[in-house]
Design a protein around this motif. Structure first.
Motif, PDB file in Angstrom:
ATOM      1  N   TYR A 237       0.822  -1.209   0.000  1.00 47.44           N
ATOM      2  CA  TYR A 237       0.000   0.000   0.000  1.00 47.44           C
ATOM      3  C   TYR A 237       0.860   1.265   0.000  1.00 47.44           C
ATOM      4  CZ  TYR A 237      -4.005  -2.987   1.064  1.00 47.44           C
ATOM      5  OH  TYR A 237      -4.996  -3.963   1.004  1.00 47.44           O
ATOM      6  N   ASN A 238       0.457   2.210  -0.844  1.00 48.06           N
ATOM      7  CA  ASN A 238       1.059   3.554  -0.873  1.00 48.06           C
ATOM      8  C   ASN A 238       2.585   3.521  -0.965  1.00 48.06           C
ATOM      9  OD1 ASN A 238      -1.558   4.677  -0.587  1.00 48.06           O
ATOM     10  ND2 ASN A 238      -1.440   4.406   1.642  1.00 48.06           N
ATOM     11  N   VAL A 239       3.104   2.681  -1.865  1.00 44.43           N
ATOM     12  CA  VAL A 239       4.559   2.588  -2.000  1.00 44.43           C
ATOM     13  C   VAL A 239       5.130   3.795  -2.755  1.00 44.43           C
ATOM     14  CG1 VAL A 239       4.619   0.086  -1.862  1.00 44.43           C
ATOM     15  CG2 VAL A 239       4.351   1.169  -4.074  1.00 44.43           C
ATOM     16  N   ALA A 240       4.318   4.410  -3.611  1.00 36.58           N
ATOM     17  CA  ALA A 240       4.753   5.613  -4.324  1.00 36.58           C
ATOM     18  C   ALA A 240       3.975   6.806  -3.797  1.00 36.58           C
ATOM     19  CB  ALA A 240       4.519   5.451  -5.828  1.00 36.58           C
ATOM     20  N   PRO A 241       4.635   7.907  -3.469  1.00 34.66           N
ATOM     21  CA  PRO A 241       3.953   9.086  -2.924  1.00 34.66           C
ATOM     22  C   PRO A 241       3.155   9.804  -4.014  1.00 34.66           C
ATOM     23  CG  PRO A 241       6.254   9.586  -3.331  1.00 34.66           C
ATOM     24  CD  PRO A 241       6.089   8.122  -3.602  1.00 34.66           C
ATOM     25  N   PRO A 242       2.303  10.753  -3.650  1.00 31.30           N
ATOM     26  CA  PRO A 242       1.489  11.456  -4.657  1.00 31.30           C
ATOM     27  C   PRO A 242       2.321  12.177  -5.720  1.00 31.30           C
ATOM     28  CG  PRO A 242       0.656  11.877  -2.450  1.00 31.30           C
ATOM     29  CD  PRO A 242       1.961  11.166  -2.273  1.00 31.30           C
ATOM     30  N   ASN A 243       3.543  12.581  -5.384  1.00 26.67           N
ATOM     31  CA  ASN A 243       4.367  13.328  -6.341  1.00 26.67           C
ATOM     32  C   ASN A 243       5.361  12.432  -7.079  1.00 26.67           C
ATOM     33  OD1 ASN A 243       5.912  12.778  -4.097  1.00 26.67           O
ATOM     34  ND2 ASN A 243       6.980  14.747  -4.104  1.00 26.67           N
ATOM     35  N   TRP A 244       5.052  11.147  -7.219  1.00 28.31           N
ATOM     36  CA  TRP A 244       5.949  10.240  -7.932  1.00 28.31           C
ATOM     37  C   TRP A 244       6.174  10.726  -9.364  1.00 28.31           C
ATOM     38  CZ3 TRP A 244       4.024   8.133 -12.372  1.00 28.31           C
ATOM     39  CH2 TRP A 244       2.628   8.073 -12.508  1.00 28.31           C
ATOM     40  N   GLN A 245       7.318  10.322  -9.931  1.00 27.44           N
ATOM     41  CA  GLN A 245       7.680  10.726 -11.294  1.00 27.44           C
ATOM     42  C   GLN A 245       8.016   9.479 -12.127  1.00 27.44           C
ATOM     43  OE1 GLN A 245       7.684  14.019 -12.366  1.00 27.44           O
ATOM     44  NE2 GLN A 245       6.856  14.512 -10.336  1.00 27.44           N
ATOM     45  N   PHE A 246       7.791   9.562 -13.434  1.00 27.43           N
ATOM     46  CA  PHE A 246       8.176   8.471 -14.320  1.00 27.43           C
ATOM     47  C   PHE A 246       9.685   8.259 -14.257  1.00 27.43           C
ATOM     48  CE2 PHE A 246       4.231   9.937 -16.525  1.00 27.43           C
ATOM     49  CZ  PHE A 246       3.496   8.772 -16.317  1.00 27.43           C
ATOM     50  N   GLY A 247      10.080   7.013 -14.241  1.00 25.25           N
ATOM     51  CA  GLY A 247      11.497   6.669 -14.152  1.00 25.25           C
ATOM     52  C   GLY A 247      11.939   6.310 -12.741  1.00 25.25           C
ATOM     53  N   GLN A 248      11.094   6.557 -11.760  1.00 25.57           N
ATOM     54  CA  GLN A 248      11.449   6.247 -10.377  1.00 25.57           C
ATOM     55  C   GLN A 248      11.119   4.784 -10.036  1.00 25.57           C
ATOM     56  OE1 GLN A 248       9.192   9.406  -8.328  1.00 25.57           O
ATOM     57  NE2 GLN A 248      11.152  10.316  -7.738  1.00 25.57           N
ATOM     58  N   THR A 249      11.846   4.252  -9.064  1.00 22.68           N
ATOM     59  CA  THR A 249      11.633   2.888  -8.576  1.00 22.68           C
ATOM     60  C   THR A 249      11.228   2.937  -7.113  1.00 22.68           C
ATOM     61  OG1 THR A 249      13.232   1.951 -10.141  1.00 22.68           O
ATOM     62  CG2 THR A 249      12.679   0.622  -8.205  1.00 22.68           C
ATOM     63  N   PHE A 250      10.224   2.156  -6.770  1.00 17.73           N
ATOM     64  CA  PHE A 250       9.716   2.111  -5.401  1.00 17.73           C
ATOM     65  C   PHE A 250       9.721   0.661  -4.914  1.00 17.73           C
ATOM     66  CE2 PHE A 250       7.751   5.575  -7.719  1.00 17.73           C
ATOM     67  CZ  PHE A 250       8.110   6.671  -6.935  1.00 17.73           C
ATOM     68  N   GLN A 251       9.875   0.502  -3.616  1.00 18.44           N
ATOM     69  CA  GLN A 251       9.990  -0.839  -3.030  1.00 18.44           C
ATOM     70  C   GLN A 251       8.791  -1.141  -2.162  1.00 18.44           C
ATOM     71  OE1 GLN A 251      13.874  -2.840  -1.849  1.00 18.44           O
ATOM     72  NE2 GLN A 251      13.102  -2.242   0.148  1.00 18.44           N
ATOM     73  N   GLY A 252       8.209  -2.317  -2.382  1.00 15.89           N
ATOM     74  CA  GLY A 252       7.063  -2.738  -1.605  1.00 15.89           C
ATOM     75  C   GLY A 252       7.400  -3.923  -0.704  1.00 15.89           C
ATOM     76  N   LYS A 253       6.390  -4.671  -0.331  1.00 16.97           N
ATOM     77  CA  LYS A 253       6.573  -5.854   0.515  1.00 16.97           C
ATOM     78  C   LYS A 253       7.125  -6.996  -0.320  1.00 16.97           C
ATOM     79  CE  LYS A 253       2.782  -4.812   3.734  1.00 16.97           C
ATOM     80  NZ  LYS A 253       1.487  -5.305   4.282  1.00 16.97           N
ATOM     81  N   GLN A 254       7.666  -7.989   0.388  1.00 17.91           N
ATOM     82  CA  GLN A 254       8.187  -9.183  -0.280  1.00 17.91           C
ATOM     83  C   GLN A 254       7.264 -10.361   0.010  1.00 17.91           C
ATOM     84  OE1 GLN A 254       9.520 -10.828  -2.751  1.00 17.91           O
ATOM     85  NE2 GLN A 254      11.485  -9.733  -2.457  1.00 17.91           N
ATOM     86  N   LEU A 255       7.259 -11.319  -0.883  1.00 15.34           N
ATOM     87  CA  LEU A 255       6.419 -12.507  -0.713  1.00 15.34           C
ATOM     88  C   LEU A 255       6.927 -13.367   0.430  1.00 15.34           C
ATOM     89  CD1 LEU A 255       6.150 -13.101  -4.488  1.00 15.34           C
ATOM     90  CD2 LEU A 255       4.148 -12.953  -3.000  1.00 15.34           C
TER      91      LEU A 255
END
Length: 255
Positions: A237-255
């Motif tokens: 949930y909400n791994v990228a903030p509202p001001n995210w930009q194209f080309g950025q990488t975000f990290q979430g949970k792992q399996l």
């Protein structure tokens, strides 16, 4: 008396089911036969591009231990990110002593060459099971001067550091995300995205592990749901903030 007879019957049923489940697990872990070669070009597609969409696989965390798969194994790109354990067998000249194994990540496609026979140059022709390995990985199981070696392989769980990664690209009318660093079976079969002003939106596979949607998600925090081939699902949930930009990488949970 009837209840007393039911206990052994139930016990026998449990034992039989346990044996069947164990046999099924063993079948999944059986070694299968294939062949393997390696690319000698350090900057070739196995490292920098590839049919899975990973781009520079070192940045994608897969490093040198990667491989391109023949048509039979690639499965139209769904196997991208899956992990395989390989060992060189039955070749006394080229296989390293003791048949050590190496774990690889599927990062590319090895295209067929029907101008050559499948046993001489057309290694990736259908229906061959073939791995085009990186040079570093090949050297872990066989002598680099070998042309092609017989191997055994099996699927194994992927061991990843950190969470699943989401790299966003595209434009206001075409949103795309590259999913990498997926643990366990590593093979993503479905992705959903959610903004703060949307419900969960199923994404379509573009190619490899690039997933797309035509919904404008700009200005919204992004959440992702990833499902793998074993039907395991992880929601970040909400791994990228509202001001995210194209080309950025975000990290979430792992399996």
């Amino acid at each position: 008396m009837a209840a007393a007879h039911q206990v052994p019957v139930l016990l026998c049923f449990i034992i039989i089911m346990t044996i069947m489940l164990q046999a099924s697990a063993d079948d999944d872990e059986e070694w299968k036969s294939a062949t393997a070669t390696y690319t000698k070009q350090r900057d070739a597609s196995i490292s920098t591009e590839g049919a899975c969409g990973y781009g520079d696989i070192h940045r994608a965390s897969y490093g040198e231990y990667s491989a391109g798969l023949s048509t039979m194994l690639f499965n139209k790109g769904s196997r991208c990110g899956a992990c395989f354990q390989l060992r060189c067998v039955d070749h006394i000249l080229w296989c390293l002593q003791g048949s050590p194994s190496v774990v690889l990540t599927a990062t590319d496609f090895c295209p067929p060459n029907y101008g050559l026979s499948s046993d001489y140059g057309g290694w990736c022709n259908f229906p061959n099971h073939h791995f085009e390995m990186s040079e570093a990985a090949f050297a872990q199981i066989a002598l680099p001067k070998a042309d092609i070696v017989p191997v055994q392989y099996r699927r194994v769980e992927c061991q990843r550091k950190g969470g699943v990664r989401f790299t966003v690209s595209g434009n206001l009318h075409f949103y795309q995300v590259l999913v990498t660093n997926v643990g366990l079976d590593g093979e993503v079969v479905a992705v959903k995205v959610k903004g703060s002003r949307t419900g969960w939106i199923p994404m379509a596979r573009n190619w490899g592990q690039l997933w797309q949607s035509n919904i404008n998600l700009s200005g919204q925090p992004l959440s992702f749901e990833v499902t793998t081939s074993s039907r395991r699902t992880v929601t970040s949930y909400n791994v990228a903030p509202p001001n995210w930009q194209f080309g950025q990488t975000f990290q979430g949970k792992q399996l």
